[in-house]
Design an enzyme around this catalytic site. Structure first.
Site, mmCIF file in Angstrom:
data_model
loop_
_atom_site.group_PDB
_atom_site.id
_atom_site.type_symbol
_atom_site.label_atom_id
_atom_site.label_comp_id
_atom_site.label_asym_id
_atom_site.label_seq_id
_atom_site.Cartn_x
_atom_site.Cartn_y
_atom_site.Cartn_z
ATOM 1 N N ASP A 1 0.805 -1.214 0.000
ATOM 2 C CA ASP A 1 0.000 0.000 0.000
ATOM 3 C C ASP A 1 0.847 1.277 0.000
ATOM 4 O O ASP A 1 1.850 1.368 0.719
ATOM 5 C CB ASP A 1 -0.844 -0.038 1.287
ATOM 6 N N GLU B 1 1.399 -0.662 -5.014
ATOM 7 C CA GLU B 1 0.499 0.443 -5.352
ATOM 8 C C GLU B 1 1.324 1.697 -5.582
ATOM 9 O O GLU B 1 2.001 2.176 -4.675
ATOM 10 C CB GLU B 1 -0.501 0.715 -4.226
HETATM 11 C C1 GLC Z 1 -3.699 3.498 -0.171
HETATM 12 C C2 GLC Z 1 -5.031 2.795 -0.003
HETATM 13 C C3 GLC Z 1 -6.022 3.771 0.513
HETATM 14 C C4 GLC Z 1 -5.565 4.284 1.853
HETATM 15 C C5 GLC Z 1 -4.158 4.855 1.772
HETATM 16 C C6 GLC Z 1 -3.563 5.025 3.111
HETATM 17 O O1 GLC Z 1 -3.728 4.451 -1.149
HETATM 18 O O2 GLC Z 1 -5.412 2.206 -1.213
HETATM 19 O O3 GLC Z 1 -7.307 3.230 0.617
HETATM 20 O O4 GLC Z 1 -6.433 5.269 2.306
HETATM 21 O O5 GLC Z 1 -3.291 4.010 1.055
HETATM 22 O O6 GLC Z 1 -3.240 3.788 3.668
#
Ligand code: GLC
Length: 593
Positions: free
Chosen positions: A236, A309
């Protein structure tokens, strides 16, 4: 392991009118080797809170997921990625973790998780967990110890005294940095008499990756869940892992104003050059890959994957793959099909740009992937237009590499409408009743539609944690399974075709924009049938395309294999490649025999 001896440079040649692009080399040699499971995988993202509630509290849970694993099997899913299931005060719905080694009680227990893994193994479905490395919850014991300056935890988070405003004499945050959910990225703690950094909500303090103990702790988290049998991680918010260090005077520099918005609390008000996309972050991803590879070496079994991500610029994103001397993420997520249409409008041209952005910049020998939605974005069908639901599901499955589905995309689920009173997402709650809809991520997080019954079969509770989208009575698994032709049936046909077709797994890729509004992709492999995806991504006009303008080697007659929901054509019938009419929104998968 990446097989460098098989590296095939991605050659792109611009054909007539500069429209067609061809990955010519995939037909050569590559078919001799075998592909690892993740290279052609169908990943499926489950948002556990909204997938299936087994105990009637209005909140999805692990036993709910376990009870529906057969649904995933039926879809043909290779691996399911679960958004965070760990102990959390749920400020950011699980992305604020108070115990990285335990399960959120609302979702179940460690034993429930083990039962889920066991059932998934029986069905041949891999389970991937969300790894949230950048921050914890402020309720995590590590943070409490850090606030109290307990030995070993003093620098677990990013702390700073702040700076003195020379004109007011008052203490101010260390820099002007902004958090993702509006406002300053620094929070004062009375007890410690310092500010801490939080790139997300106040309750999500950033872990300090310049502290080797933190790096080690988070690798321990990875190994802990690998020991529980997971097949890998979706990592993440990786690009924000590191920030620049303070200068010689111990001060953090300010970000420059971006000029993109006047909203001073919005993170995009400032550039994000000091707090995102630092080189140290790439190296950390390489270290996590080593953890995965070492684990497999010691314990055997299939490759454990790392998905990253990142919404970063391509040059940065591509580094996550690794290079000639080091392996990185198996798949840094490709969000181009989300971000390019978001900035330049949805059209055949923007879809082509999105595909180019990945295929033309991906390092040789790496595996592409295609994503059209997730829990942070409005739903794909709502963004592209309901008429293009099948066209986009087809596209991500016809393009080379892995494909990722966010739960409900297979049904064509659209955004639910959530009132200000029902709003839960911190990104929206930190705004106001007038503006929250610009920021809210709740509309794509509404409960999954299993049936036309109460709460769409998601829960027996009188109230679900978020209201359901209104159209659940017509758009659900039950109705779409019974229908002769539905988004769900189309999705299943696509997955089945992808799993069975050598061409789709190995073939060369060529694509172009035709007649301004038609996007066409051809996949071909010597000795196997070719496949052609053709979609009219326009809003209202029907068009007739001449596919030989795109590829002269196509036969004059093509067999229709899969058609979008409103197409009036007939499957298994032959269609002229040189006069193929397409209604607005019509999308087809055809084959050469
Ligand atoms: C990422 C997740 C998101 C979250 C953020 C903080 O972007 O996909 O949902 O709010 O990280 O952890």
């Amino acid at each position: 392991m990446q097989r460098f001896q098989l590296l095939i440079p991605l050659l792109c040649c611009l054909a007539a009118l500069g429209l067609a692009c061809q990955d010519t080399a995939a037909t050569t040699g590559a078919a001799a080797a075998s592909k690892d499971w993740w290279e052609t995988a169908q990943f499926y993202q489950i948002y556990p809170r909204s997938f299936k509630d087994s105990n009637g509290d209005g909140i999805g849970d692990l036993n709910g997921i376990t009870s529906e694993l057969e649904y995933l099997k039926d879809l043909g899913v290779t691996a399911a990625w679960l958004s965070p299931i760990f102990k959390s005060p749920m400020v950011d719905f699980g992305y604020d973790i108070s115990d990285f080694y335990d399960i959120q009680p609302e979702y179940g227990t460690l034993d429930d998780f083990r039962a889920l893994i066991k059932r998934a193994n029986e069905l041949g479905i891999k389970i991937i967990l969300d790894f949230v490395p950048n921050h914890s919850s402020d309720e995590n014991v590590w943070f409490k110890k850090s606030v109290a300056r307990e030995r070993g935890y003093e620098d677990y988070y990013v702390w700073h005294d702040g700076r003195l405003n020379s004109s007011t004499g008052k203490r101010e945050p260390p820099s002007n940095w902004l958090q993702a959910f509006r406002g300053s990225a620094w929070q004062w703690v009375e007890e410690r008499q310092q500010y801490y950094l939080h790139q997300f909500a106040v309750q999500q303090p950033d872990l300090n990756y310049r502290n080797p103990a933190v790096v080690e702790q988070m690798k321990r988290v990875l190994r802990y869940w690998l020991n529980e049998g997971v097949a890998g991680f979706r990592c993440d918010a990786v690009p924000v892992l590191f920030e620049v260090q303070p200068d010689a005077q111990g001060q953090y520099p300010d970000e420059e104003v971006s000029g993109l918005t006047d909203d001073v609390d919005n993170r995009s008000y400032l550039k994000s050059e000091l707090i995102e996309n630092l080189p140290e972050t790439i190296d950390m991803a390489y270290q996590w890959r080593t953890v995965m590879d070492d684990y497999q070496r010691i314990h055997g079994g299939d490759t454990r994957v790392l998905l990253i991500e990142t919404y970063a610029p391509p040059a940065y994103t591509m580094q996550f793959y690794g290079n000639r001397s080091v392996e990185g993420a198996h798949l840094p997520f490709n969000f181009n099909l989300i971000t390019v249409p978001a900035s330049s409008g949805f059209s055949a041209k923007s879809v082509k740009t999105a595909v180019d952005n990945w295929l033309l910049t991906m390092p040789a020998g790496r595996v592409a992937n295609w994503v059209i939605g997730n829990h942070d974005q409005r739903r794909a069908a709502s963004r592209y237009g309901v008429a293009h639901t099948d066209a986009m599901n087809m596209l991500v499955m016809l393009l080379p590499g892995a494909s990722v589905t966010y739960q409900g995309e297979e049904l064509g689920m659209t955004d639910g409408w959530i009132s200000w009173a029902d709003t839960k997402d911190p990104a929206a709650c930190n705004s106001n009743s007038e503006t929250y809809e610009q920021f809210t991520r709740d509309p794509s997080r509404t409960p999954f539609h299993w049936s036309s019954g109460a709460n769409a079969g998601f829960s027996t509770a009188s109230q679900t944690w978020l209201p359901l989208a209104e159209n659940y009575k017509t758009l659900n698994v039950e109705v779409e399974s019974a229908a002769a032709h539905s988004h769900l049936q189309i999705y299943k046909s696509l997955v089945a075709l992808r799993r069975s077709s050598k061409t789709l797994q190995w073939g060369a890729t060529k694509y172009a924009v035709l007649n301004e509004q038609v996007f066409v992709v051809k996949r071909s492999l010597a000795g196997s049938p070719s496949f052609v995806y053709v979609a009219n991504l326009g809003e209202s006009a029907a068009v007739t395309v001449n596919l030989s303008e795109f590829d002269k080697s196509l036969p004059s007659l093509l067999t229709l294999r899969i058609r979008s929901i409103d197409s009036s054509k007939a499957e298994n019938s032959l269609y002229e490649s040189n006069g193929l009419s397409l209604a607005a929104g019509e999308a087809l998968v055809l084959s050469s025999n």
